[in-house]
Each structure stands twice: as structure tokens, then as C-alpha cells.
Design a protein around this motif. Structure first.
Motif, PDB file in Angstrom:
ATOM      1  N   TYR A 197       0.702  -1.232   0.018  1.00  0.00           N
ATOM      2  CA  TYR A 197       0.054   0.143   0.022  1.00  0.00           C
ATOM      3  C   TYR A 197       0.841   1.199   0.023  1.00  0.00           C
ATOM      4  CZ  TYR A 197      -3.656  -3.458   1.480  1.00  0.00           C
ATOM      5  OH  TYR A 197      -4.368  -4.284   1.492  1.00  0.00           O
ATOM      6  N   SER A 252       0.611   5.595  -0.140  1.00  0.00           N
ATOM      7  CA  SER A 252      -0.215   6.966  -0.041  1.00  0.00           C
ATOM      8  C   SER A 252       0.676   8.317   0.097  1.00  0.00           C
ATOM      9  CB  SER A 252      -0.966   7.009   1.594  1.00  0.00           C
ATOM     10  OG  SER A 252      -0.185   6.810   2.558  1.00  0.00           O
ATOM     11  N   TYR A 286      -1.311   9.196  -4.593  1.00  0.00           N
ATOM     12  CA  TYR A 286      -1.647   7.613  -4.067  1.00  0.00           C
ATOM     13  C   TYR A 286      -2.650   7.853  -2.846  1.00  0.00           C
ATOM     14  CZ  TYR A 286       2.319   6.201  -6.934  1.00  0.00           C
ATOM     15  OH  TYR A 286       3.047   6.132  -7.970  1.00  0.00           O
ATOM     16  N   HIS A 287      -3.856   7.187  -2.644  1.00  0.00           N
ATOM     17  CA  HIS A 287      -4.602   7.321  -1.583  1.00  0.00           C
ATOM     18  C   HIS A 287      -5.407   5.965  -1.344  1.00  0.00           C
ATOM     19  CE1 HIS A 287      -7.535   9.128   1.224  1.00  0.00           C
ATOM     20  NE2 HIS A 287      -8.471   8.479   0.371  1.00  0.00           N
ATOM     21  N   ARG A 288      -5.219   5.538   0.100  1.00  0.00           N
ATOM     22  CA  ARG A 288      -5.785   4.413   0.707  1.00  0.00           C
ATOM     23  C   ARG A 288      -7.124   4.298   0.680  1.00  0.00           C
ATOM     24  NH1 ARG A 288      -2.424   1.205   4.227  1.00  0.00           N
ATOM     25  NH2 ARG A 288      -4.213  -0.079   4.345  1.00  0.00           N
ATOM     26  N   ASN A 344      -6.421   0.858  -3.101  1.00  0.00           N
ATOM     27  CA  ASN A 344      -5.349   1.963  -3.079  1.00  0.00           C
ATOM     28  C   ASN A 344      -5.484   2.370  -4.578  1.00  0.00           C
ATOM     29  OD1 ASN A 344      -1.982   1.526  -2.295  1.00  0.00           O
ATOM     30  ND2 ASN A 344      -3.301   3.514  -2.554  1.00  0.00           N
ATOM     31  N   TRP A 345      -5.949   3.749  -4.615  1.00  0.00           N
ATOM     32  CA  TRP A 345      -6.230   4.466  -5.674  1.00  0.00           C
ATOM     33  C   TRP A 345      -5.056   5.133  -6.238  1.00  0.00           C
ATOM     34  CZ3 TRP A 345      -7.694  10.020  -6.053  1.00  0.00           C
ATOM     35  CH2 TRP A 345      -8.185  10.350  -7.398  1.00  0.00           C
ATOM     36  N   ALA A 346      -4.528   5.060  -7.232  1.00  0.00           N
ATOM     37  CA  ALA A 346      -2.974   5.510  -7.834  1.00  0.00           C
ATOM     38  C   ALA A 346      -3.154   6.239  -9.280  1.00  0.00           C
ATOM     39  CB  ALA A 346      -2.119   4.511  -8.046  1.00  0.00           C
ATOM     40  N   TYR A 378      -7.440   1.492  -9.840  1.00  0.00           N
ATOM     41  CA  TYR A 378      -7.829   1.201  -8.354  1.00  0.00           C
ATOM     42  C   TYR A 378      -7.155  -0.114  -8.265  1.00  0.00           C
ATOM     43  CZ  TYR A 378     -10.547  -0.533  -4.633  1.00  0.00           C
ATOM     44  OH  TYR A 378     -10.854  -1.274  -3.547  1.00  0.00           O
TER      45      TYR A 378
END
Length: 420
Positions: free
Chosen positions: A248, A250, A281-283, A289-291, A337
């Protein structure tokens, strides 16, 4: 009255001194490392024995350690002692001798691959050494060494050599020509970290480009064969605020790359090129995990068929093909995603849903080219990631991209490591 104030001030100073003495770091312990040298880890840390305990500095040290190829995970503990605090840095190491591989195909039966072997923790000093072999119609190879902490925790060097040979399409007014292209280069870079989040690379690259005509269209002002030596001056600035927890990620990262190329041939004039990659990047929940990556770039807008920005499977648009177009400007957005399907002690299976889209400015064109439907490409797709949690960058990825815009293709892209 003055005597009382003096006594209060002296008492206050003694209290502050006593408090500072109680909060000093009396001992620092590094544990869990087997291959990585303890001195190599200690050199990167910002705290020292005798310093006042600072949790912010310790947290930054842990983030820095987790970014190292040699470290899979890092943590810390603080223990109260009679004469201060004992700080323990614990690390879980990666296996760092790993292969690399990239394979890509399209429905046009194009096939190319690159394989390599790299050691990312040579001598236990976080030095990376490796090389690659590539087959993309022709054979290529390269060798790289990178020692970011060679002189101190802020200053290092990198050296790269490569002989890269490919078949390159050259887009002329009356059609497309195929050239055999060889680039032999020698590059030396100085690496400097200002602080935990900001660093630069400055260097020079001497290279030779050799173009040999194979098939396709021709033009009177475009030679069939030519050989040119070039000198490239490079500058890279990176802002990195990423935080890692195994698979992961972020945070935000920005990498700006600027180059000035001096040529000895008029058909390949001197040019400037610069681009910036913005990555976010966001958890999402416990397993998501969105990248996203946005690349914006411009180069000198010469009407040359050898424009620097390429549309390519392995660089920016998954499924599009191997170097299907070129331009002097680029805007590309990759967003995906990632969802963890399985997470065992050492193994992770991750799914991936993505959309790659972008547009290019034609050589000699204007900014309106970015809105031209012939230059705009959108490729949604799906993929899988097979990960080993204790081997650095041991992520085998497979993506399938399907074009939905004009004259689209589709195809698989295989590789080691996340796409971005």
C-alpha cells in the motif's frame, strides 16, 4: 523584589535543564538487519545519542528507511531508562538480488521483451548494480550503478551505460518509414538530497545516434542513413512525500525532468525537453489503493520526424502498441484502482482496474493538436499483480488494455513492478 525574580528565573532554568536531561536519547539500537550494514542504516538516521528525543524526526527516519530497496518494513520503539531514553529501530529486510522483466504485445502480433538482473543492496550499503538485455526486433543491453549515499546521507553518484537498438517508425507527410535506430550512451549523475522530501540529480550524457533506413516512405529532406554524436545535460528535481506499508502507498510525489541536447547534425537540431510526473496515491478502506499519474511535457517544436515523446505500450498507454506515434508535447493521465484479493505472510494477489488516456502535439504543430481526435487515445483495462512481500519490487504484473478511440488496438503488457 529583584532577588525574588532572580530566584524564580534560576529555578526555572534548572527545571528546564533537568527536563531536557531526562528527555535526551541515551542509546540507539538498530535490530533486524542481516545483510544491510548497521553503519549504513545509522548514517541515514537524523537522531544521535545525546540529542533531545524528537518523535517527528524518528517518524521521518522510519519513512526514509521504508523507501530503501533493502527494507521491506521498519518500525521503532522508545524505552525509558534512568539516564534518558533508549530508541530501537527495527527493520525487516527485502531480498534484493532480483530479476526484472517487461513483455508487451498487441493484436498486430508485435512482441518485445526486456529482462535484467539487479542487486539493490550491494555490500550491504544500499548500492544498486545491474544490467538488462532487450529484444525488440534487435538486441540491446545496458549496465547501471547507483550509489545515492556514497559520500554522505545526502550526496552520491550514478553511472549508466547502454547500447539500445530498436526499429523506430518515422512519420513523414507521405507515409511511415521504418529505421533501425541505435543509441549508445554514457551518463554520469550527481545525486543530492536537500532533506527528507526534496532531492536533485544533475549530470551529463554523451551519446551517439545511428539511423539506418529499412522500409517504407522516403522524403528528399530526410536522409536514409546518418550518424550523429550528441551531448545531453540533465536535471531532475523530485518532491517525495510517499508513505509505504508493504503493497500500500499513500501520499504525493512529483518528478520534474529537464534536458538540453546539443547535436552535430542539422537534421537532428539542438532541442530542449522537459516533463513533470505528478503522482498521487490514496488508501481506500483496508484493501484498496487508488493511484494516479499525470505527465505533462513539452519539447522544442521542430518539424522533425524524430520527435522525442513517443506513444508506447511500456511507457504510457497500456495496449496501444510499440512506439506507434511521436510528438513534441504530451499530456497523459494513468489512473487505476488496486484491490488486494489475497494477503498471506509473504504473498499478495492484487487486482487492478485502470484507464490510460493521453494526447500529443504534432511536430511543428500547435496546442490545438492536443484536442485533435487523431492524437487522442483512451485505453481502459484490467490487470493482476502477483507480489512477494519480502523481495524488493517483486511484483509481476499483467495488464490488458482495450482502446476505445479512433483506430484503436488492444493488447497485453507484462512487467516487473507497478506500472507507476
Amino acid at each position: 523584589m529583584r532577588i525574588r525574580l532572580t530566584l524564580v528565573f534560576i529555578t526555572f532554568c534548572f527545571c528546564c535543564l533537568g527536563y531536557a536531561q531526562e528527555n535526551v536519547i541515551s542509546e540507539i539500537v538498530i535490530q533486524g538487519n542481516k545483510k544491510t550494514k548497521t553503519k549504513a542504516i545509522a548514517k541515514l538516521n537524523s537522531i544521535r545519542e545525546g540529542d533531545v528525543l524528537d518523535s517527528i524526526q524518528i517518524e521521518e527516519d522510519i519513512k526514509r528507511l521504508k523507501r530503501l530497496p533493502s527494507i521491506a518494513h521498519a518500525y521503532y520503539q522508545v524505552h525509558k531508562q534512568e539516564n534518558g531514553y533508549k530508541v530501537v529501530y527495527g527493520v525487516e529486510e527485502n531480498f534484493t538480488i532480483i530479476p526484472s522483466a517487461n513483455v508487451y504485445t498487441t493484436n498486430n502480433d508485435e512482441f518485445a521483451f526486456r529482462v535484467g538482473l539487479y542487486e539493490f543492496n550491494l555490500f550491504g550499503q544500499n548500492v544498486a548494480l545491474g544490467g538488462f538485455y532487450q529484444d525488440d526486433i534487435y538486441s540491446s543491453f545496458g549496465v547501471n550503478i547507483r550509489a545515492p549515499f556514497l559520500f554522505s546521507k545526502k550526496f552520491g553518484l550514478a553511472f549508466n551505460y547502454q547500447s539500445l537498438t530498436t526499429q523506430e517508425p518515422v512519420f513523414l507527410d507521405n507515409g511511415t518509414a521504418d529505421y533501425k535506430y541505435n543509441n549508445t550512451s554514457y551518463e554520469l549523475l550527481g545525486l543530492y538530497q536537500f532533506n527528507f522530501q526534496n532531492r536533485i540529480e544533475l549530470g551529463v550524457n554523451y551519446f551517439n545516434e545511428d539511423y539506418t533506413y529499412r522500409t517504407g516512405a522516403t522524403a528528399p529532406d530526410v536522409p536514409l542513413d546518418f550518424d550523429v554524436n550528441k551531448l545531453l545535460f540533465k536535471g531532475i528535481y523530485e518532491y517525495n512525500n510517499l508513505d509505504f506499508y508493504f503493497q500500500y502507498v499513500s501520499g504525493f510525489r512529483s518528478v520534474a525532468n529537464f534536458q538540453y541536447v546539443i547535436s552535430t547534425e542539422e537534421v537532428l537540431p539542438d532541442f530542449l525537453i522537459g516533463w513533470n510526473d505528478f503522482m498521487y496515491y490514496h488508501r481506500i478502506g483496508k484493501k484498496g489503493n487508488w493511484a494516479s499519474r499525470l505527465r505533462v511535457g513539452l519539447a522544442s517544436n521542430d518539424e522533425s520526424p524524430f520527435a522525442p515523446f513517443a506513444v508506447d505500450n511500456n511507457l504510457n498507454i497500456r495496449g496501444v502498441g510499440n512506439t506507434i506515434d511521436r510528438g513534441t508535447g504530451v499530456i497523459v493521465l494513468n489512473t487505476e484502482y488496486r484491490h488486494t484479493l489475497m494477503d498471506k505472510d509473504w504473498f499478495v494477489l492484487q487486482s487492478n482496474v485502470f484507464v490510460d488516456g493521453g494526447s500529443w502535439r504534432n511536430p511543428g504543430g500547435d496546442f490545438g493538436d492536443f484536442g485533435d481526435t487523431q492524437n487522442f487515445r483512451v485505453y481502459p483495462g484490467v490487470g493482476l499483480r502477483f507480489m512477494h512481500k519480502r523481495i524488493f519490487n517483486a511484483i509481476f504484473r499483467i495488464d490488458y488494455g482495450y482502446g476505445v478511440t479512433e483506430d484503436a488496438t488492444n493488447g497485453f503488457v507484462f512487467g516487473i513492478g507497478q506500472y507507476f
